[in-house]
Design a protein around this motif. Structure first.
Motif, PDB file in Angstrom:
ATOM      1  N   PRO A 155       0.811  -1.225   0.000  1.00 47.31           N
ATOM      2  CA  PRO A 155       0.000   0.000   0.000  1.00 47.31           C
ATOM      3  C   PRO A 155       0.844   1.276   0.000  1.00 47.31           C
ATOM      4  CG  PRO A 155      -0.986  -1.596   1.466  1.00 47.31           C
ATOM      5  CD  PRO A 155       0.299  -2.212   0.968  1.00 47.31           C
ATOM      6  N   GLY A 156       1.942   1.263   0.755  1.00 47.75           N
ATOM      7  CA  GLY A 156       2.783   2.465   0.837  1.00 47.75           C
ATOM      8  C   GLY A 156       3.371   2.923  -0.478  1.00 47.75           C
ATOM      9  N   SER A 157       3.468   2.038  -1.456  1.00 46.97           N
ATOM     10  CA  SER A 157       4.000   2.457  -2.755  1.00 46.97           C
ATOM     11  C   SER A 157       2.901   2.608  -3.804  1.00 46.97           C
ATOM     12  CB  SER A 157       5.079   1.477  -3.240  1.00 46.97           C
ATOM     13  OG  SER A 157       4.492   0.237  -3.552  1.00 46.97           O
ATOM     14  N   LEU A 158       1.674   2.687  -3.329  1.00 45.68           N
ATOM     15  CA  LEU A 158       0.545   2.952  -4.225  1.00 45.68           C
ATOM     16  C   LEU A 158      -0.051   4.314  -3.884  1.00 45.68           C
ATOM     17  CD1 LEU A 158      -1.273  -0.518  -4.009  1.00 45.68           C
ATOM     18  CD2 LEU A 158       0.141   0.312  -5.911  1.00 45.68           C
ATOM     19  N   SER A 159      -0.650   4.968  -4.875  1.00 48.15           N
ATOM     20  CA  SER A 159      -1.347   6.230  -4.600  1.00 48.15           C
ATOM     21  C   SER A 159      -2.600   5.932  -3.770  1.00 48.15           C
ATOM     22  CB  SER A 159      -1.749   6.906  -5.907  1.00 48.15           C
ATOM     23  OG  SER A 159      -2.830   6.211  -6.510  1.00 48.15           O
ATOM     24  N   GLY A 160      -3.175   6.980  -3.197  1.00 50.07           N
ATOM     25  CA  GLY A 160      -4.415   6.808  -2.436  1.00 50.07           C
ATOM     26  C   GLY A 160      -5.519   6.202  -3.290  1.00 50.07           C
ATOM     27  N   GLY A 161      -5.585   6.655  -4.536  1.00 48.99           N
ATOM     28  CA  GLY A 161      -6.617   6.125  -5.432  1.00 48.99           C
ATOM     29  C   GLY A 161      -6.400   4.647  -5.714  1.00 48.99           C
ATOM     30  N   GLN A 162      -5.129   4.270  -5.879  1.00 45.23           N
ATOM     31  CA  GLN A 162      -4.828   2.853  -6.116  1.00 45.23           C
ATOM     32  C   GLN A 162      -5.122   2.024  -4.870  1.00 45.23           C
ATOM     33  OE1 GLN A 162      -0.789   3.442  -7.406  1.00 45.23           O
ATOM     34  NE2 GLN A 162      -1.346   3.296  -9.571  1.00 45.23           N
ATOM     35  N   GLN A 163      -4.807   2.580  -3.701  1.00 45.05           N
ATOM     36  CA  GLN A 163      -5.108   1.857  -2.454  1.00 45.05           C
ATOM     37  C   GLN A 163      -6.617   1.644  -2.315  1.00 45.05           C
ATOM     38  OE1 GLN A 163      -2.937   3.044   1.196  1.00 45.05           O
ATOM     39  NE2 GLN A 163      -1.774   4.413  -0.140  1.00 45.05           N
ATOM     40  N   GLN A 164      -7.376   2.692  -2.670  1.00 49.32           N
ATOM     41  CA  GLN A 164      -8.831   2.534  -2.558  1.00 49.32           C
ATOM     42  C   GLN A 164      -9.322   1.486  -3.541  1.00 49.32           C
ATOM     43  OE1 GLN A 164     -11.189   2.314  -0.677  1.00 49.32           O
ATOM     44  NE2 GLN A 164     -11.681   4.433  -0.168  1.00 49.32           N
ATOM     45  N   ARG A 165      -8.668   1.396  -4.700  1.00 44.81           N
ATOM     46  CA  ARG A 165      -9.084   0.379  -5.669  1.00 44.81           C
ATOM     47  C   ARG A 165      -8.725  -1.031  -5.183  1.00 44.81           C
ATOM     48  NH1 ARG A 165      -7.294   2.135 -11.322  1.00 44.81           N
ATOM     49  NH2 ARG A 165      -6.024   3.739 -10.329  1.00 44.81           N
ATOM     50  N   VAL A 166      -7.634  -1.153  -4.445  1.00 41.01           N
ATOM     51  CA  VAL A 166      -7.324  -2.452  -3.825  1.00 41.01           C
ATOM     52  C   VAL A 166      -8.434  -2.805  -2.828  1.00 41.01           C
ATOM     53  CG1 VAL A 166      -5.724  -3.746  -2.367  1.00 41.01           C
ATOM     54  CG2 VAL A 166      -4.824  -2.209  -4.130  1.00 41.01           C
ATOM     55  N   ALA A 167      -8.861  -1.818  -2.058  1.00 44.22           N
ATOM     56  CA  ALA A 167      -9.945  -2.064  -1.087  1.00 44.22           C
ATOM     57  C   ALA A 167     -11.230  -2.487  -1.808  1.00 44.22           C
ATOM     58  CB  ALA A 167     -10.182  -0.824  -0.235  1.00 44.22           C
ATOM     59  N   ILE A 168     -11.482  -1.895  -2.958  1.00 39.12           N
ATOM     60  CA  ILE A 168     -12.669  -2.278  -3.741  1.00 39.12           C
ATOM     61  C   ILE A 168     -12.500  -3.688  -4.294  1.00 39.12           C
ATOM     62  CG2 ILE A 168     -14.013  -1.743  -5.827  1.00 39.12           C
ATOM     63  CD1 ILE A 168     -13.440   1.262  -5.206  1.00 39.12           C
ATOM     64  N   ALA A 169     -11.272  -4.013  -4.744  1.00 41.01           N
ATOM     65  CA  ALA A 169     -11.002  -5.379  -5.229  1.00 41.01           C
ATOM     66  C   ALA A 169     -11.213  -6.386  -4.107  1.00 41.01           C
ATOM     67  CB  ALA A 169      -9.568  -5.475  -5.758  1.00 41.01           C
ATOM     68  N   ARG A 170     -10.809  -6.015  -2.898  1.00 45.00           N
ATOM     69  CA  ARG A 170     -10.993  -6.898  -1.742  1.00 45.00           C
ATOM     70  C   ARG A 170     -12.480  -7.139  -1.483  1.00 45.00           C
ATOM     71  NH1 ARG A 170      -8.409  -4.864   3.791  1.00 45.00           N
ATOM     72  NH2 ARG A 170      -9.841  -3.152   3.332  1.00 45.00           N
ATOM     73  N   ALA A 171     -13.277  -6.071  -1.593  1.00 39.21           N
ATOM     74  CA  ALA A 171     -14.731  -6.243  -1.414  1.00 39.21           C
ATOM     75  C   ALA A 171     -15.295  -7.133  -2.526  1.00 39.21           C
ATOM     76  CB  ALA A 171     -15.422  -4.886  -1.402  1.00 39.21           C
ATOM     77  N   LEU A 172     -14.866  -6.894  -3.763  1.00 40.38           N
ATOM     78  CA  LEU A 172     -15.363  -7.687  -4.898  1.00 40.38           C
ATOM     79  C   LEU A 172     -15.003  -9.163  -4.767  1.00 40.38           C
ATOM     80  CD1 LEU A 172     -14.451  -5.401  -7.946  1.00 40.38           C
ATOM     81  CD2 LEU A 172     -16.757  -6.009  -7.187  1.00 40.38           C
ATOM     82  N   ALA A 173     -13.849  -9.429  -4.160  1.00 39.57           N
ATOM     83  CA  ALA A 173     -13.354 -10.807  -4.084  1.00 39.57           C
ATOM     84  C   ALA A 173     -14.296 -11.723  -3.313  1.00 39.57           C
ATOM     85  CB  ALA A 173     -11.960 -10.830  -3.448  1.00 39.57           C
ATOM     86  N   MET A 174     -15.074 -11.146  -2.417  1.00 41.82           N
ATOM     87  CA  MET A 174     -16.013 -11.961  -1.638  1.00 41.82           C
ATOM     88  C   MET A 174     -17.251 -12.328  -2.449  1.00 41.82           C
ATOM     89  SD  MET A 174     -14.267 -12.257   1.018  1.00 41.82           S
ATOM     90  CE  MET A 174     -15.223 -12.898   2.372  1.00 41.82           C
ATOM     91  N   ASP A 175     -17.302 -11.816  -3.686  1.00 40.76           N
ATOM     92  CA  ASP A 175     -18.423 -12.106  -4.568  1.00 40.76           C
ATOM     93  C   ASP A 175     -19.756 -11.654  -3.946  1.00 40.76           C
ATOM     94  OD1 ASP A 175     -19.438 -12.956  -6.916  1.00 40.76           O
ATOM     95  OD2 ASP A 175     -19.553 -15.079  -6.385  1.00 40.76           O
ATOM     96  N   PRO A 176     -19.805 -10.386  -3.521  1.00 43.44           N
ATOM     97  CA  PRO A 176     -20.999  -9.909  -2.817  1.00 43.44           C
ATOM     98  C   PRO A 176     -22.146  -9.617  -3.771  1.00 43.44           C
ATOM     99  CG  PRO A 176     -19.492  -8.093  -3.153  1.00 43.44           C
ATOM    100  CD  PRO A 176     -18.801  -9.325  -3.709  1.00 43.44           C
ATOM    101  N   GLU A 177     -23.336  -9.533  -3.203  1.00 38.91           N
ATOM    102  CA  GLU A 177     -24.504  -9.144  -4.003  1.00 38.91           C
ATOM    103  C   GLU A 177     -24.734  -7.642  -3.960  1.00 38.91           C
ATOM    104  OE1 GLU A 177     -27.561 -12.279  -2.590  1.00 38.91           O
ATOM    105  OE2 GLU A 177     -25.548 -12.667  -1.868  1.00 38.91           O
ATOM    106  N   VAL A 178     -24.207  -7.018  -2.908  1.00 39.60           N
ATOM    107  CA  VAL A 178     -24.360  -5.572  -2.727  1.00 39.60           C
ATOM    108  C   VAL A 178     -23.025  -5.043  -2.185  1.00 39.60           C
ATOM    109  CG1 VAL A 178     -25.610  -3.737  -1.500  1.00 39.60           C
ATOM    110  CG2 VAL A 178     -26.813  -5.860  -2.096  1.00 39.60           C
ATOM    111  N   ILE A 179     -22.616  -3.872  -2.658  1.00 39.49           N
ATOM    112  CA  ILE A 179     -21.464  -3.219  -2.019  1.00 39.49           C
ATOM    113  C   ILE A 179     -21.889  -1.831  -1.542  1.00 39.49           C
ATOM    114  CG2 ILE A 179     -19.059  -2.467  -2.199  1.00 39.49           C
ATOM    115  CD1 ILE A 179     -18.553  -4.429  -4.351  1.00 39.49           C
ATOM    116  N   LEU A 180     -21.543  -1.526  -0.298  1.00 42.59           N
ATOM    117  CA  LEU A 180     -21.821  -0.237   0.317  1.00 42.59           C
ATOM    118  C   LEU A 180     -20.539   0.593   0.272  1.00 42.59           C
ATOM    119  CD1 LEU A 180     -23.455  -1.791   3.533  1.00 42.59           C
ATOM    120  CD2 LEU A 180     -24.617  -1.172   1.387  1.00 42.59           C
TER     121      LEU A 180
END
Ligand code: ADP
Ligand code: MG
Length: 261
Positions: A155-180
Motif C-alpha cells: 500500500p505504501g508504494s501505491l497512490s491513495g486512489g490505487q489503495q482505494q481500488r485495492v480495497a474495492i477489489a478486496r470487497a469484490l473478491a467476496m463475490d458480494p450481491e451488494v457493495i456499500l
C-alpha cells in the motif's frame, strides 16, 4: 508521481466483461439510536438489483449509520432489511457481510502485505479458500480494478486512489450481491477522485448493486439510478437524479443543494 500504466485504462467495452449478480434490498421503518440519541427514524427505501443508489445529505444526518445497519456493523433498534427477500436480521453477521460488502473512506489495508495478499487474505481467512485458488480470484479482481500490474506493490508504494481500488477489489473478491461505499473518495487527493468514481460507475454498469454515500454530486447525477436525500435521520426525498437535482421539492433539499452545488 504515480502515473497509470495501460492496465489502468478504463475498459472500453463493459458489455464484454462478466456481469455481477446484484441483489436487492428492501429497507422498512429502520430505527437506530446511540443511547438516547435517535439517529435513524423510520428509514424506508428499496434498492433494485443491479442499480446504484446514492445517499446524500448533511453531515450527521445518519448516512453512515444507515450503511452500517445494512451489514450490521451496528444493530438497528427497529424495522427490517431484506436482502433478496430474506431478513438480514436473521442472518449471522459474518455471513451477511460476505453478501453485503463495504468500502470505507480510509482503506484499512494491511501495510505489510502486497495488494495481492491484501485481496487474498479475506478469501483464505474468512472464506477458507485454498491459497492457489485465492490467488487466482485475487488476481482477477485486481484486474477488474485496473491494478493487475501492481499486484506485488505494498500500500505504501501505491497512490491513495490505487489503495482505494485495492480495497474495492478486496470487497469484490467476496463475490458480494451488494457493495456499500461510505465516502470512499473523501480522503483522496482531488486528481485521484475521478479514477475511483469511474471504476465505481463501471461496476454499476456491470450489474453490481451499490449503495453509495457521497458528496460527489456529479457522480450522483450521472451514475445513480436513484438518489436519497437524508436529513436528521429521515429520508426527506427520494427520486431520480433529475427529480432530486432539478426539481427538489422540500425546503431542506433546496437549502442543501444551494450549499453544495
Ligand atoms: P453521517 O454519516 O450522515 O454524517 P452518522 O451516521 O455518522 O451521520 O451520524 C449520525 C449521528 O449519530 C450524528 O449525530 C453522530 O454524531 C452520531 N453518531 C455516529 N456514530 C456514533 C457513535 N458511535 N456513538 C454515538 N453517536 C454517534
Ligand atoms: Mg458519514
Amino acid at each position: 508521481a504515480i502515473s497509470g500504466p495501460p492496465s489502468e485504462a478504463r475498459p472500453e467495452d463493459i458489455s464484454a466483461l462478466p456481469r455481477f449478480k446484484g441483489g436487492s434490498l428492501a429497507i422498512t421503518n429502520l430505527d437506530m439510536s446511540y443511547g438516547d440519541l435517535a439517529v435513524l427514524k423510520g428509514v424506508s427505501l428499496t434498492v433494485k438489483p443491479g442499480t446504484v443508489t446514492c445517499v446524500i445529505g448533511p453531515s450527521g444526518s445518519g448516512k453512515s449509520t444507515l450503511l452500517r445497519c445494512l451489514n450490521r456493523l451496528v444493530e438497528p433498534k427497529g424495522g427490517d432489511v431484506l436482502l433478496d427477500g430474506a431478513s438480514t436480521l436473521a442472518m449471522k453477521p459474518e455471513k451477511l457481510r460476505r453478501r453485503v460488502g463495504m468500502v470505507f473512506q480510509h482503506f484499512n489495508l494491511f501495510p505489510d502485505h502486497t495488494a495481492l495478499e491484501n485481496v487474498m487474505l479475506s478469501l483464505t481467512k474468512v472464506k477458507g479458500i485454498p491459497v492457489q485458488e485465492a490467488e487466482r480470484i485475487a488476481e482477477s479482481r485486481l484486474a477488474d480494478v485496473g491494478l493487475a500490474a501492481r499486484k506485488h506493490h505494498r500500500p505504501g508504494s501505491l497512490s491513495g486512489g490505487q489503495q482505494q481500488r485495492v480495497a474495492i477489489a478486496r470487497a469484490l473478491a467476496m463475490d458480494p450481491e451488494v457493495i456499500l461505499f461510505d465516502e470512499v473518495t473523501s480522503a483522496l487527493d482531488p486528481e485521484l477522485v475521478k479514477g475511483v468514481l469511474n471504476l465505481m460507475a463501471d461496476l454499476g454498469r456491470r450489474g453490481m448493486t451499490m449503495v453509495v454515500v457521497t458528496h460527489e454530486m456529479g457522480f450522483a447525477r450521472k451514475v445513480a439510478d436513484q438518489v436519497i436525500f437524508m436529513d436528521e435521520g429521515r429520508v426527506i426525498e427520494a427520486g431520480t437524479p433529475a427529480a432530486i437535482f432539478d426539481t427538489p421539492k422540500s425546503a431542506r433539499l433546496k437549502h442543501f443543494l444551494a450549499e453544495v452545488l
